[in-house]
Scaffold this motif. Structure first.
Motif, mmCIF file in Angstrom:
data_model
loop_
_atom_site.group_PDB
_atom_site.id
_atom_site.type_symbol
_atom_site.label_atom_id
_atom_site.label_comp_id
_atom_site.label_asym_id
_atom_site.label_seq_id
_atom_site.Cartn_x
_atom_site.Cartn_y
_atom_site.Cartn_z
ATOM 1 N N VAL A 40 37.233 48.778 45.998
ATOM 2 C CA VAL A 40 36.116 47.943 45.559
ATOM 3 C C VAL A 40 36.715 46.708 44.891
ATOM 4 N N GLU A 41 36.516 45.572 45.541
ATOM 5 C CA GLU A 41 37.093 44.316 45.048
ATOM 6 C C GLU A 41 36.151 43.683 44.027
ATOM 7 N N MET A 42 36.588 43.707 42.767
ATOM 8 C CA MET A 42 35.778 43.137 41.701
ATOM 9 C C MET A 42 36.258 41.746 41.294
ATOM 10 N N LYS A 67 33.032 44.484 48.627
ATOM 11 C CA LYS A 67 32.919 43.387 47.668
ATOM 12 C C LYS A 67 31.927 43.771 46.581
ATOM 13 N N SER A 68 32.306 43.498 45.339
ATOM 14 C CA SER A 68 31.401 43.693 44.219
ATOM 15 C C SER A 68 31.210 42.337 43.555
ATOM 16 N N TYR A 69 30.035 41.775 43.747
ATOM 17 C CA TYR A 69 29.782 40.423 43.254
ATOM 18 C C TYR A 69 29.481 40.389 41.756
ATOM 19 N N TYR A 70 29.218 41.538 41.171
ATOM 20 C CA TYR A 70 28.890 41.585 39.746
ATOM 21 C C TYR A 70 29.890 42.420 38.954
ATOM 22 N N ARG A 71 31.108 42.562 39.485
ATOM 23 C CA ARG A 71 32.171 43.338 38.832
ATOM 24 C C ARG A 71 31.680 44.755 38.500
ATOM 25 N N GLU A 72 30.986 45.343 39.451
ATOM 26 C CA GLU A 72 30.376 46.640 39.248
ATOM 27 C C GLU A 72 30.842 47.580 40.343
ATOM 28 N N PHE A 116 35.984 59.516 35.003
ATOM 29 C CA PHE A 116 34.895 60.319 34.444
ATOM 30 C C PHE A 116 33.546 59.761 34.884
ATOM 31 N N TYR A 117 33.415 58.456 34.826
ATOM 32 C CA TYR A 117 32.167 57.793 35.206
ATOM 33 C C TYR A 117 31.829 58.070 36.670
ATOM 34 N N LEU A 118 32.803 57.901 37.547
ATOM 35 C CA LEU A 118 32.558 58.132 38.975
ATOM 36 C C LEU A 118 32.200 59.586 39.259
ATOM 37 N N LYS A 119 32.899 60.510 38.623
ATOM 38 C CA LYS A 119 32.585 61.926 38.833
ATOM 39 C C LYS A 119 31.152 62.227 38.399
ATOM 40 N N PHE A 120 30.735 61.652 37.287
ATOM 41 C CA PHE A 120 29.377 61.869 36.799
ATOM 42 C C PHE A 120 28.348 61.296 37.767
ATOM 43 N N VAL A 121 28.564 60.079 38.225
ATOM 44 C CA VAL A 121 27.641 59.431 39.155
ATOM 45 C C VAL A 121 27.542 60.218 40.461
ATOM 46 N N LEU A 122 28.677 60.666 40.983
ATOM 47 C CA LEU A 122 28.702 61.359 42.272
ATOM 48 C C LEU A 122 28.254 62.814 42.178
ATOM 49 N N LEU A 123 28.210 63.348 40.977
ATOM 50 C CA LEU A 123 27.789 64.733 40.756
ATOM 51 C C LEU A 123 26.406 65.003 41.330
#
Length: 139
Positions: A40-42, A67-72, A116-123
């Protein structure tokens, strides 16, 4: 009637080239035939150097740049996962997260927040399995 085989793909999330990427790529290739890496290119232009390094270190696995246009990170990744599951009619998608293991327990709070954030989101995503491949930092 015997169960059919699963339509399964694997993506490896690539934050950059480091020594934890190779074991993650090798693991991904060991569990599925359909494997690719996602970056993911921020920062605009950040993928150019990665693409050059990928030719050497990517184990022959294709690299996709989002592409991540909002650094997200969350939105482009979730959109990509939804599209992949729908277009490939997947029963299961494994997301491999290369993650470094710190030498001190309190360093985890400084360094592994994205994991941790990604694991939570993908859970909460149906048809998605998340696997960490840890590598250890030496003192």
């Amino acid at each position: 009637k015997p169960p059919r085989t699963l339509n399964h793909s694997v993506i490896v999330l690539v934050p950059g080239i480091h020594r934890g990427i190779i074991p993650a790529l090798l693991y991904a290739k060991s569990i599925a035939r359909n494997v690719h890496a996602v970056f993911v290119e921020m920062e605009p232009g950040a993928s150019q150097r990665l693409r050059e390094q990928w030719e050497i270190w990517g184990q022959g696995i294709p690299l996709f740049v989002l592409k991540s246009y909002y650094r997200e990170l969350r939105e482009p990744l979730l959109n990509y996962i939804d599209t992949l599951i729908r277009e490939q009619n997947l029963d299961l998608l494994t997301v491999v997260l290369p993650e470094f293991e710190t030498t001190k327990w309190w360093h985890k709070f400084l360094h592994n927040q994205t994991g941790f954030y990604l694991k939570f989101v993908l859970l909460f995503k149906p048809k998605v399995v998340v696997t960490n491949i840890r590598y250890h930092l030496e003192e």
